[in-house]
Design a protein around this motif. Structure first.
Motif, PDB file in Angstrom:
ATOM      1  N   LEU A 151      54.016  42.638  34.250  1.00 20.55           N
ATOM      2  CA  LEU A 151      53.229  43.003  35.535  1.00 20.55           C
ATOM      3  C   LEU A 151      54.176  44.267  36.461  1.00 20.55           C
ATOM      4  CD1 LEU A 151      52.411  39.803  37.346  1.00 20.55           C
ATOM      5  CD2 LEU A 151      50.837  41.482  36.267  1.00 20.55           C
ATOM      6  N   GLU A 152      55.412  44.240  36.471  1.00 19.49           N
ATOM      7  CA  GLU A 152      56.243  45.315  36.859  1.00 19.49           C
ATOM      8  C   GLU A 152      56.023  46.511  36.366  1.00 19.49           C
ATOM      9  OE1 GLU A 152      58.638  47.113  39.795  1.00 19.49           O
ATOM     10  OE2 GLU A 152      57.462  45.035  39.796  1.00 19.49           O
ATOM     11  N   SER A 153      56.213  46.132  34.703  1.00 17.50           N
ATOM     12  CA  SER A 153      56.290  47.546  33.784  1.00 17.50           C
ATOM     13  C   SER A 153      54.814  48.259  33.754  1.00 17.50           C
ATOM     14  CB  SER A 153      56.599  47.008  32.286  1.00 17.50           C
ATOM     15  OG  SER A 153      55.690  46.528  32.063  1.00 17.50           O
ATOM     16  N   LEU A 154      53.672  47.648  34.211  1.00 11.49           N
ATOM     17  CA  LEU A 154      52.382  48.251  34.227  1.00 11.49           C
ATOM     18  C   LEU A 154      52.317  49.214  35.285  1.00 11.49           C
ATOM     19  CD1 LEU A 154      50.275  45.187  33.150  1.00 11.49           C
ATOM     20  CD2 LEU A 154      50.695  47.066  31.846  1.00 11.49           C
ATOM     21  N   ARG A 155      53.068  48.986  36.326  1.00 10.22           N
ATOM     22  CA  ARG A 155      52.785  49.886  37.467  1.00 10.22           C
ATOM     23  C   ARG A 155      52.756  51.305  37.198  1.00 10.22           C
ATOM     24  NH1 ARG A 155      56.966  48.185  42.058  1.00 10.22           N
ATOM     25  NH2 ARG A 155      55.885  49.678  43.292  1.00 10.22           N
ATOM     26  N   PRO A 156      51.794  52.261  37.817  1.00 13.57           N
ATOM     27  CA  PRO A 156      51.117  52.102  38.895  1.00 13.57           C
ATOM     28  C   PRO A 156      49.750  51.190  38.607  1.00 13.57           C
ATOM     29  CG  PRO A 156      50.545  54.065  38.300  1.00 13.57           C
ATOM     30  CD  PRO A 156      51.746  53.476  37.351  1.00 13.57           C
ATOM     31  N   ASN A 157      49.426  50.710  37.224  1.00 15.49           N
ATOM     32  CA  ASN A 157      48.246  50.041  37.157  1.00 15.49           C
ATOM     33  C   ASN A 157      48.176  48.914  37.732  1.00 15.49           C
ATOM     34  OD1 ASN A 157      48.963  51.915  34.586  1.00 15.49           O
ATOM     35  ND2 ASN A 157      47.053  51.359  33.990  1.00 15.49           N
ATOM     36  N   PRO A 158      46.889  48.730  38.513  1.00 20.36           N
ATOM     37  CA  PRO A 158      46.824  47.262  39.350  1.00 20.36           C
ATOM     38  C   PRO A 158      46.657  46.371  37.870  1.00 20.36           C
ATOM     39  CG  PRO A 158      45.367  48.779  40.076  1.00 20.36           C
ATOM     40  CD  PRO A 158      46.006  49.537  39.013  1.00 20.36           C
ATOM     41  N   ALA A 159      47.554  45.279  38.385  1.00 19.49           N
ATOM     42  CA  ALA A 159      47.621  44.055  37.490  1.00 19.49           C
ATOM     43  C   ALA A 159      47.776  42.594  38.030  1.00 19.49           C
ATOM     44  CB  ALA A 159      48.389  44.285  36.343  1.00 19.49           C
ATOM     45  N   TYR A 160      47.093  41.580  37.656  1.00 21.02           N
ATOM     46  CA  TYR A 160      47.535  40.321  38.265  1.00 21.02           C
ATOM     47  C   TYR A 160      47.150  39.124  37.066  1.00 21.02           C
ATOM     48  CZ  TYR A 160      42.482  40.847  39.434  1.00 21.02           C
ATOM     49  OH  TYR A 160      41.319  41.134  39.741  1.00 21.02           O
ATOM     50  N   VAL A 161      47.738  38.022  37.283  1.00 26.25           N
ATOM     51  CA  VAL A 161      47.728  36.994  36.187  1.00 26.25           C
ATOM     52  C   VAL A 161      46.852  36.087  37.187  1.00 26.25           C
ATOM     53  CG1 VAL A 161      48.794  35.186  35.043  1.00 26.25           C
ATOM     54  CG2 VAL A 161      49.935  37.357  35.088  1.00 26.25           C
TER      55      VAL A 161
ATOM     56  N   ASP B 156      42.708  31.416  40.343  1.00 27.27           N
ATOM     57  CA  ASP B 156      43.771  31.595  41.237  1.00 27.27           C
ATOM     58  C   ASP B 156      44.619  32.857  40.875  1.00 27.27           C
ATOM     59  OD1 ASP B 156      42.797  29.413  42.498  1.00 27.27           O
ATOM     60  OD2 ASP B 156      43.861  27.906  41.791  1.00 27.27           O
ATOM     61  N   ILE B 157      45.186  33.594  41.671  1.00 28.26           N
ATOM     62  CA  ILE B 157      46.083  34.590  41.432  1.00 28.26           C
ATOM     63  C   ILE B 157      47.174  33.944  41.547  1.00 28.26           C
ATOM     64  CG2 ILE B 157      46.926  36.743  42.248  1.00 28.26           C
ATOM     65  CD1 ILE B 157      44.345  37.665  43.143  1.00 28.26           C
ATOM     66  N   LEU B 158      48.060  33.972  40.257  1.00 28.56           N
ATOM     67  CA  LEU B 158      49.400  33.184  40.230  1.00 28.56           C
ATOM     68  C   LEU B 158      50.532  34.109  40.310  1.00 28.56           C
ATOM     69  CD1 LEU B 158      48.443  31.174  36.951  1.00 28.56           C
ATOM     70  CD2 LEU B 158      48.302  30.372  39.503  1.00 28.56           C
ATOM     71  N   ALA B 159      50.489  35.314  40.024  1.00 30.63           N
ATOM     72  CA  ALA B 159      51.177  36.559  40.144  1.00 30.63           C
ATOM     73  C   ALA B 159      50.598  37.908  40.134  1.00 30.63           C
ATOM     74  CB  ALA B 159      52.410  36.495  39.284  1.00 30.63           C
ATOM     75  N   ALA B 160      51.116  39.004  40.779  1.00 29.42           N
ATOM     76  CA  ALA B 160      50.536  40.161  40.818  1.00 29.42           C
ATOM     77  C   ALA B 160      51.554  41.218  41.024  1.00 29.42           C
ATOM     78  CB  ALA B 160      49.380  40.450  42.139  1.00 29.42           C
ATOM     79  N   ASN B 161      51.292  42.296  40.678  1.00 25.51           N
ATOM     80  CA  ASN B 161      52.119  43.531  40.895  1.00 25.51           C
ATOM     81  C   ASN B 161      51.443  44.288  42.271  1.00 25.51           C
ATOM     82  OD1 ASN B 161      49.958  45.389  40.192  1.00 25.51           O
ATOM     83  ND2 ASN B 161      51.166  45.808  38.329  1.00 25.51           N
ATOM     84  N   PRO B 162      52.238  45.081  42.878  1.00 26.29           N
ATOM     85  CA  PRO B 162      51.700  45.625  44.048  1.00 26.29           C
ATOM     86  C   PRO B 162      50.169  46.145  44.172  1.00 26.29           C
ATOM     87  CG  PRO B 162      53.938  46.260  44.179  1.00 26.29           C
ATOM     88  CD  PRO B 162      53.473  45.755  42.696  1.00 26.29           C
ATOM     89  N   GLY B 163      50.054  46.996  43.220  1.00 23.96           N
ATOM     90  CA  GLY B 163      48.559  47.488  43.160  1.00 23.96           C
ATOM     91  C   GLY B 163      47.490  46.456  42.744  1.00 23.96           C
ATOM     92  N   GLY B 164      47.974  45.329  42.164  1.00 29.37           N
ATOM     93  CA  GLY B 164      46.850  44.241  41.747  1.00 29.37           C
ATOM     94  C   GLY B 164      46.349  43.671  43.131  1.00 29.37           C
ATOM     95  N   LEU B 165      47.420  43.410  43.872  1.00 30.32           N
ATOM     96  CA  LEU B 165      46.935  42.724  45.246  1.00 30.32           C
ATOM     97  C   LEU B 165      46.314  43.782  46.089  1.00 30.32           C
ATOM     98  CD1 LEU B 165      47.272  39.616  45.997  1.00 30.32           C
ATOM     99  CD2 LEU B 165      49.555  40.388  47.389  1.00 30.32           C
TER     100      LEU B 165
END
Length: 303
Positions: A117-127, A133-142
Motif C-alpha cells: 500500500l505504501e509503495s503504491l503511492r501516489p496511487n490511491p489504494a486500500y484493502v 470494510d476498509i481494513l487498511a489504506a494509503n493516504p490517497g485511498g482514504l
C-alpha cells in the motif's frame, strides 16, 4: 399466516420478474400483465418442468432440484456465469437445509500488504474485506472518499459509505450504477455464506437505514466487483476519472486490494498526487488502519 418464501424461491421470483417475455419471443397478450416479467407457467414451460413442480420449487416445498433442472432454469432466465453460480449455491443450500458452517473471517492485513500500500503511492489504494470494510489504506485511498476519514475505523465500509454518507450522492455522477454494483457484490457473498455475521451486520444496518438499499437488494442482482474505470466529482480536487484494478490477496478471508491509477504526466495523475498529499496531511502520515486501536471482531460485527 403468510408463508415464508425460501431464499431460492425469492431469487427465482426476482429473476423471472426481470425477464421480458418479448425478449424470449413470447406473446405479451392484450392488456396489462399483472405479473412483471415471466409468469410461473411461462418459466416452467421454458425450463421443461411442470407448473406444479415449479410452484413447489419457488415455495420451498421442493428442495432437491436436479442439476439438469438448475441448468434449464438458468438458460430460461438468461443468467450469466455469476448468476448461475449463485443459483446453484442456493439450490445446494436448499438440498442440505441451510448454508455450510464457516469459520470466522480474519480482518488482519499482512505486514507485506501494508508495505505494498505504501509503495503504491501516489496511487490511491486500500484493502477491503469480502463485505467491503476498509481494513487498511494509503493516504490517497482514504482521501479518495471525502469524509470517510471522519468515520471511526470500525465503520469504514465502502458500501455503507455509498448509501449513508451524504457526500457519496454527488461523488459519483452515476450513483445508481455504483449503488447497484455494491449491492450485487453483497448478493454474491450471500450466495456462498448467507448467515455470516459480517454479512448480516452490514445488510441488516442498510436495510433499516436506506430505502434505496432495500429497493436494490430485492432485485437479486449478482455480480462480483471487478476492474474498470470510475469518474469522481470530488469536492476538494474536482472531476477526474481513474482506472482501477481489484486483486484478490487472501482467498480464505475474501480480502481484496483495490488500486486506482492514471498515466504519469496526465491531469489525473496530478490529481492522485494531490489526493496523496491531502490524505497524508489528514492522517499525519499514518496508514488508515493505524488511526485507532484494533477492535475485537465481535464489536466490529455490531458496528
Amino acid at each position: 399466516m403468510t408463508e415464508q418464501q425460501p431464499e431460492l424461491g425469492r431469487f427465482l421470483r426476482a429473476r423471472r420478474a426481470a425477464v421480458s417475455p418479448a425478449d424470449l419471443g413470447l406473446p405479451t397478450g392484450a392488456g396489462h400483465r399483472r405479473t412483471p416479467g415471466l409468469r410461473r407457467e411461462e418459466l416452467a414451460a421454458l425450463a421443461g418442468v411442470s407448473i406444479d413442480y415449479y410452484i413447489r420449487l419457488e415455495r420451498g416445498k421442493e428442495t432437491r432440484p436436479s442439476s439438469s433442472v438448475v441448468d434449464a432454469l438458468a438458460r430460461a432466465l438468461r443468467l450469466d456465469h455469476e448468476e448461475e453460480a449463485y443459483l446453484r449455491e442456493l439450490a445446494a443450500q436448499a438440498a442440505r437445509g441451510g448454508s455450510a458452517p464457516r469459520q470466522s473471517v480474519s480482518r488482519a492485513v499482512r505486514p507485506t500488504v501494508k508495505l505494498v500500500l505504501e509503495s503504491l503511492r501516489p496511487n490511491p489504494a486500500y484493502v477491503v474485506s469480502r463485505t467491503n470494510d476498509i481494513l487498511a489504506a494509503n493516504p490517497g485511498g482514504l482521501a479518495l472518499l471525502p469524509g470517510m476519514a471522519d468515520w471511526p475505523a470500525r465503520q469504514r465500509n465502502t458500501i455503507r459509505y455509498t448509501f449513508l454518507h451524504p457526500a457519496a450522492r454527488t461523488l459519483w455522477p452515476d450513483w445508481e450504477v455504483k449503488a447497484r454494483a455494491c449491492v450485487a457484490h453483497l448478493r454474491a457473498v450471500a450466495g456462498t455464506d448467507p448467515d455470516a455475521p459480517d454479512l448480516l451486520a452490514v445488510v441488516g444496518e442498510l436495510v433499516v437505514k436506506s430505502p434505496d438499499f432495500s429497493r436494490i437488494w430485492e432485485r437479486y442482482d449478482v455480480r462480483r466487483v471487478g476492474n474498470g474505470q470510475k469518474t469522481f466529482v470530488h469536492p476538494e480536487v474536482g472531476t477526474f476519472t481513474l482506472a482501477h484494478e481489484v486483486m484478490e490477496i487472501n482467498r480464505t478471508d475474501g480480502q481484496r486490494l483495490v488500486v486506482y491509477g492514471a498515466e504519469p504526466g496526465t491531469a489525473e495523475y496530478d490529481t492522485m498526487v494531490l489526493l496523496d498529499m491531502k490524505g497524508a496531511g489528514s492522517l499525519g502520515g499514518l496508514s488508515a488502519d493505524a488511526q485507532e486501536p484494533a477492535t475485537p471482531a465481535a464489536e466490529l460485527d455490531r458496528a
